[in-house]
Design a protein around this motif. Structure first.
Motif, mmCIF file in Angstrom:
data_model
loop_
_atom_site.group_PDB
_atom_site.id
_atom_site.type_symbol
_atom_site.label_atom_id
_atom_site.label_comp_id
_atom_site.label_asym_id
_atom_site.label_seq_id
_atom_site.Cartn_x
_atom_site.Cartn_y
_atom_site.Cartn_z
ATOM 1 N N ILE A 36 30.215 101.002 -1.159
ATOM 2 C CA ILE A 36 30.895 99.900 -1.843
ATOM 3 C C ILE A 36 30.807 98.676 -0.934
ATOM 4 O O ILE A 36 31.470 98.633 0.108
ATOM 5 C CB ILE A 36 32.382 100.233 -2.136
ATOM 6 C CG1 ILE A 36 32.530 101.610 -2.781
ATOM 7 C CG2 ILE A 36 33.026 99.135 -2.960
ATOM 8 C CD1 ILE A 36 31.953 101.748 -4.155
ATOM 9 N N MET B 195 33.372 100.495 -10.996
ATOM 10 C CA MET B 195 31.914 100.468 -11.072
ATOM 11 C C MET B 195 31.443 101.057 -12.389
ATOM 12 O O MET B 195 31.877 102.127 -12.800
ATOM 13 C CB MET B 195 31.294 101.293 -9.938
ATOM 14 C CG MET B 195 29.770 101.266 -9.967
ATOM 15 S SD MET B 195 28.989 102.480 -8.882
ATOM 16 C CE MET B 195 28.995 103.922 -9.923
ATOM 17 N N TYR C 68 27.444 97.747 -12.087
ATOM 18 C CA TYR C 68 27.722 96.908 -10.924
ATOM 19 C C TYR C 68 29.111 97.245 -10.400
ATOM 20 O O TYR C 68 29.892 97.915 -11.064
ATOM 21 C CB TYR C 68 27.683 95.419 -11.313
ATOM 22 C CG TYR C 68 26.333 94.934 -11.750
ATOM 23 C CD1 TYR C 68 25.407 94.495 -10.824
ATOM 24 C CD2 TYR C 68 25.976 94.916 -13.091
ATOM 25 C CE1 TYR C 68 24.153 94.042 -11.209
ATOM 26 C CE2 TYR C 68 24.732 94.471 -13.486
ATOM 27 C CZ TYR C 68 23.817 94.038 -12.555
ATOM 28 O OH TYR C 68 22.587 93.597 -12.933
ATOM 29 N N PHE C 69 29.425 96.742 -9.215
ATOM 30 C CA PHE C 69 30.758 96.895 -8.649
ATOM 31 C C PHE C 69 31.586 95.674 -9.027
ATOM 32 O O PHE C 69 31.118 94.546 -8.915
ATOM 33 C CB PHE C 69 30.688 97.008 -7.122
ATOM 34 C CG PHE C 69 29.968 98.233 -6.656
ATOM 35 C CD1 PHE C 69 30.581 99.473 -6.731
ATOM 36 C CD2 PHE C 69 28.685 98.159 -6.155
ATOM 37 C CE1 PHE C 69 29.922 100.620 -6.308
ATOM 38 C CE2 PHE C 69 28.015 99.290 -5.729
ATOM 39 C CZ PHE C 69 28.633 100.524 -5.807
#
Length: 163
Positions: A92, A132, A135-136
């Motif tokens: 992350i 998520m 994408y995060f």
């Protein structure tokens, strides 16, 4: 089957209290839960919880319901991992390390109204966590998305830098 999504928390295992807060968020959004599996919770095993709202329940109970008329925004299934697995670990960027997910949402496809509302409420309580899909997304990303009404139906497949 659609796309699953995950929630991540750095540095600590989630607790039953965290799960209660998530259930409470859905309850305030007028959803009902199938309940916690106390046996699995006490042993640290993962389990699922289903959430449905009144609209979905009424449609389900109607003898003349049409499967294709059920709105995906009216129900969701989550998987709770009290002891997150190594196999669910991702790097992350905002956290600067690999972190396991502790909630997996079974399918977020078609739930473009449900998720921004849930995440907006969730990140008020857990601002350091990360969501998520492709994408995060951080709290700041979701706040930007939430401010853009109407929500883009494909927001969860877009780079949050474009919000």
């Amino acid at each position: 089957m659609g796309a699953s999504a995950s929630l991540f928390r750095k540095g600590e295992y989630p607790t039953e209290k965290d799960l209660d807060i998530i259930i409470d968020i859905f309850t305030k959004m007028k959803f009902y839960s199938s309940g916690k599996d106390k046996d699995k919770l006490s042993t640290g095993e993962s389990f699922s919880i289903s959430f449905t709202n009144d609209h979905w329940r009424r449609r389900w109970d109607d003898e003349d319901y049409q499967w294709d008329s059920l709105d995906d925004n009216d129900h969701i299934i989550i998987y709770f991992f009290p002891k997150p697995k190594e196999s669910h670990k991702y790097y992350i960027p905002s956290m600067g390390e690999e972190v396991p997910s502790y909630i997996i949402f079974d399918d977020i496809s078609g739930r473009e109204r449900l998720f921004p509302e849930f995440l907006h409420r969730y990140f008020k309580l857990f601002p350091e966590d990360v969501f998520m899909e492709e994408y995060f997304y951080t709290k700041d990303d979701i706040d930007k998305l939430y401010a853009k009404v109407p929500w883009n139906e494909i927001w969860s497949y877009e780079d949050p830098g474009t919000f």
